[in-house]
Design a protein around this motif. Structure first.
Motif, PDB file in Angstrom:
ATOM      1  N   CYS A  53       0.840  -1.211   0.000  1.00 22.47           N
ATOM      2  CA  CYS A  53       0.000   0.000   0.000  1.00 22.47           C
ATOM      3  C   CYS A  53       0.874   1.259   0.000  1.00 22.47           C
ATOM      4  CB  CYS A  53      -1.018  -0.011   1.137  1.00 22.47           C
ATOM      5  SG  CYS A  53      -0.330  -0.024   2.774  1.00 22.47           S
ATOM      6  N   GLY A  54       2.143   1.109  -0.383  1.00 21.05           N
ATOM      7  CA  GLY A  54       3.018   2.275  -0.563  1.00 21.05           C
ATOM      8  C   GLY A  54       3.326   3.017   0.708  1.00 21.05           C
ATOM      9  N   ALA A  55       3.474   2.291   1.808  1.00 23.10           N
ATOM     10  CA  ALA A  55       3.699   2.966   3.083  1.00 23.10           C
ATOM     11  C   ALA A  55       4.904   2.409   3.829  1.00 23.10           C
ATOM     12  CB  ALA A  55       2.450   2.837   3.958  1.00 23.10           C
ATOM     13  N   LEU A  56       5.824   1.763   3.097  1.00 25.01           N
ATOM     14  CA  LEU A  56       6.996   1.199   3.769  1.00 25.01           C
ATOM     15  C   LEU A  56       8.210   2.089   3.503  1.00 25.01           C
ATOM     16  CD1 LEU A  56       8.133  -1.162   5.435  1.00 25.01           C
ATOM     17  CD2 LEU A  56       8.735  -2.279   3.288  1.00 25.01           C
ATOM     18  N   GLN A 111      11.543  10.347   7.153  1.00 27.18           N
ATOM     19  CA  GLN A 111      11.653  11.490   6.242  1.00 27.18           C
ATOM     20  C   GLN A 111      10.329  11.809   5.557  1.00 27.18           C
ATOM     21  OE1 GLN A 111      14.715  13.255   5.812  1.00 27.18           O
ATOM     22  NE2 GLN A 111      15.068  12.057   7.665  1.00 27.18           N
ATOM     23  N   ASP A 112       9.403  10.851   5.621  1.00 23.16           N
ATOM     24  CA  ASP A 112       8.114  11.030   4.952  1.00 23.16           C
ATOM     25  C   ASP A 112       7.138  11.672   5.943  1.00 23.16           C
ATOM     26  OD1 ASP A 112       6.425   9.285   2.479  1.00 23.16           O
ATOM     27  OD2 ASP A 112       5.385  10.413   4.027  1.00 23.16           O
ATOM     28  N   GLU A 113       6.820  12.950   5.697  1.00 19.94           N
ATOM     29  CA  GLU A 113       6.033  13.693   6.689  1.00 19.94           C
ATOM     30  C   GLU A 113       4.617  13.139   6.866  1.00 19.94           C
ATOM     31  OE1 GLU A 113       6.466  17.518   4.713  1.00 19.94           O
ATOM     32  OE2 GLU A 113       4.334  17.480   4.211  1.00 19.94           O
ATOM     33  N   TYR A 114       4.038  12.573   5.801  1.00 25.36           N
ATOM     34  CA  TYR A 114       2.678  12.039   5.916  1.00 25.36           C
ATOM     35  C   TYR A 114       2.664  10.786   6.794  1.00 25.36           C
ATOM     36  CZ  TYR A 114      -1.765   9.926   4.588  1.00 25.36           C
ATOM     37  OH  TYR A 114      -3.014   9.348   4.622  1.00 25.36           O
ATOM     38  N   LEU A 115       3.629   9.876   6.546  1.00 29.34           N
ATOM     39  CA  LEU A 115       3.712   8.666   7.368  1.00 29.34           C
ATOM     40  C   LEU A 115       3.991   9.028   8.825  1.00 29.34           C
ATOM     41  CD1 LEU A 115       5.764   6.205   5.095  1.00 29.34           C
ATOM     42  CD2 LEU A 115       3.287   6.429   5.318  1.00 29.34           C
ATOM     43  N   MET A 137       3.178  11.821  10.337  1.00 24.22           N
ATOM     44  CA  MET A 137       1.973  12.412  10.922  1.00 24.22           C
ATOM     45  C   MET A 137       0.989  11.333  11.363  1.00 24.22           C
ATOM     46  SD  MET A 137      -1.069  14.523   9.112  1.00 24.22           S
ATOM     47  CE  MET A 137      -1.700  12.953   8.519  1.00 24.22           C
ATOM     48  N   VAL A 155       9.161  10.531  -1.439  1.00 23.00           N
ATOM     49  CA  VAL A 155       8.153  10.276  -0.404  1.00 23.00           C
ATOM     50  C   VAL A 155       7.473   8.950  -0.738  1.00 23.00           C
ATOM     51  CG1 VAL A 155       7.720  12.731   0.045  1.00 23.00           C
ATOM     52  CG2 VAL A 155       6.314  11.521  -1.640  1.00 23.00           C
ATOM     53  N   SER A 156       6.574   8.494   0.142  1.00 21.10           N
ATOM     54  CA  SER A 156       5.873   7.247  -0.104  1.00 21.10           C
ATOM     55  C   SER A 156       4.741   7.463  -1.111  1.00 21.10           C
ATOM     56  CB  SER A 156       5.303   6.707   1.204  1.00 21.10           C
ATOM     57  OG  SER A 156       4.329   7.605   1.693  1.00 21.10           O
ATOM     58  N   ARG A 157       4.354   6.359  -1.771  1.00 13.84           N
ATOM     59  CA  ARG A 157       3.222   6.443  -2.702  1.00 13.84           C
ATOM     60  C   ARG A 157       1.957   6.853  -1.955  1.00 13.84           C
ATOM     61  NH1 ARG A 157      -0.161   2.397  -4.143  1.00 13.84           N
ATOM     62  NH2 ARG A 157       1.240   0.750  -3.450  1.00 13.84           N
ATOM     63  N   GLN A 158       1.846   6.421  -0.696  1.00 14.12           N
ATOM     64  CA  GLN A 158       0.670   6.765   0.105  1.00 14.12           C
ATOM     65  C   GLN A 158       0.593   8.280   0.325  1.00 14.12           C
ATOM     66  OE1 GLN A 158      -0.125   5.322   4.323  1.00 14.12           O
ATOM     67  NE2 GLN A 158      -0.857   3.607   3.101  1.00 14.12           N
ATOM     68  N   SER A 159       1.755   8.911   0.454  1.00 19.99           N
ATOM     69  CA  SER A 159       1.773  10.371   0.637  1.00 19.99           C
ATOM     70  C   SER A 159       1.234  11.071  -0.606  1.00 19.99           C
ATOM     71  CB  SER A 159       3.199  10.865   0.897  1.00 19.99           C
ATOM     72  OG  SER A 159       3.707  10.301   2.058  1.00 19.99           O
ATOM     73  N   ALA A 181      -2.444  10.642  -0.739  1.00 20.57           N
ATOM     74  CA  ALA A 181      -3.141  11.468   0.258  1.00 20.57           C
ATOM     75  C   ALA A 181      -3.189  12.935  -0.173  1.00 20.57           C
ATOM     76  CB  ALA A 181      -2.429  11.337   1.609  1.00 20.57           C
ATOM     77  N   TYR A 241      -4.512  15.210   2.690  1.00 16.46           N
ATOM     78  CA  TYR A 241      -3.351  15.738   3.414  1.00 16.46           C
ATOM     79  C   TYR A 241      -2.795  16.943   2.669  1.00 16.46           C
ATOM     80  CZ  TYR A 241       1.325  16.032   5.414  1.00 16.46           C
ATOM     81  OH  TYR A 241       2.472  16.483   6.024  1.00 16.46           O
ATOM     82  N   PRO A 256       0.383  19.183   2.148  1.00  9.14           N
ATOM     83  CA  PRO A 256       1.815  19.051   2.421  1.00  9.14           C
ATOM     84  C   PRO A 256       2.371  20.266   3.158  1.00  9.14           C
ATOM     85  CG  PRO A 256       1.466  19.641   0.135  1.00  9.14           C
ATOM     86  CD  PRO A 256       0.105  19.387   0.722  1.00  9.14           C
TER      87      PRO A 256
END
Lengths: 195, 64
Positions: free
Chosen positions: A64-67, A132-136, A138, B25-29, B32, B38, B40
């Motif tokens: 799911c692209g979150a690793l 480093q990934d601000e969304y993860l 958060m 960044v991640s694909r999930q970012s 989002a 989300y 940024p």
């Protein structure tokens, strides 16, 4: 079929196998009143289920692209503290009985199981620094705040119930599993809100 | 905040994974941000703007 669903299914299977194995062997060890060493030995196989559980979790996170690299490091550290916790808890319990420990030795043995928990707190702090990934980041912060809120609520209510002698005393280390449950619930809410 | 990220990405024929790798960044970012779940940070918004060679306000606009 959705590839994300396919990759997530083993996480639940491994997770369920781990918890059933740990609680099941723990229950059986008590039921048969096993001494410390046999109790520890029967709990080793379910403990090893943590490895495929973490691997399946990482595959699901990748799907799911979150690793992120920071997540992988946190997962490795999580495995390390889990095994260290079981080992040091066994050393503390078995050691205090076998050595009839008291005084400074008892203090040393008593604090041993807490050390991996302190490492867990450090690992969580390192994750927040290294991610480093601000969304993860958060999402983890949100889940951690939910966990802290749950812990404060449970500890406060339980504390007053205990003050009025309505419930039995619970050791303060129970804060960790309560916080972990809160973190899992927070993560679940995160995922649910993404759908 | 609204954004044109999905359109800009599609114009270049990039997948979400392609854009995620370019932005580190991640694909999930990316997902989002594109879906408006989300907003940024300013540094990430600048990185996005730099990648597309546009001003931030040409990619992100006020509104839900």
């Amino acid at each position: 079929m959705d590839s994300t669903l396919v990759s997530r299914r083993p996480v639940w299977l491994w997770g369920a196998a781990f918890f059933i194995g740990m609680f099941g062997t723990g229950f059986l060890a008590r039921w048969f009143d096993l001494p410390s060493i046999p109790s520890a030995l029967v709990m080793i196989p379910p403990m090893l289920l943590l490895i495929p559980f973490v691997r399946a979790t990482e595959r699901a996170q990748a799907a799911c692209g979150a690793l992120s690299p920071a997540t992988q490091r946190y997962n490795r550290r999580g495995l390390a503290w889990s095994f260290a916790y079981v080992l040091l808890l066994f050393v503390a319990v078995a050691g205090s009985r076998a050595l009839d420990a008291h005084g400074p030795l008892l203090w040393l043995l008593a604090v041993l199981p807490a050390l991996p928990i302190l490492y867990l707190v450090w690992a969580m702090a390192r994750y927040l620094i290294e991610e480093q990934d601000e969304y993860l980041r958060m999402k983890v912060v949100n889940a951690a705040l939910s966990a802290t809120g749950l812990l404060l609520a449970v500890a406060t209510v339980w504390g007053f119930l205990e003050t009025f002698e309505l419930v039995p005393h619970v050791p303060s280390w129970a804060a960790v599993p309560v916080w972990a449950i809160g973190l899992a619930l927070g993560t679940f809410v995160n995922r649910w809100s993404e759908k | 905040m609204k954004n044109r990220l999905k359109v800009l990405r599609a114009e270049r024929g990039w997948s979400q994974q392609d854009l995620a790798e370019r932005l580190e960044v991640s694909r999930q970012s990316v997902n989002a941000i594109e879906t408006g779940r989300y907003d940024p940070s300013l540094p990430l918004a600048f990185r996005i703007a730099d990648l597309f060679g546009m001003a931030i306000e040409d990619i992100f606009q006020r509104g839900e």
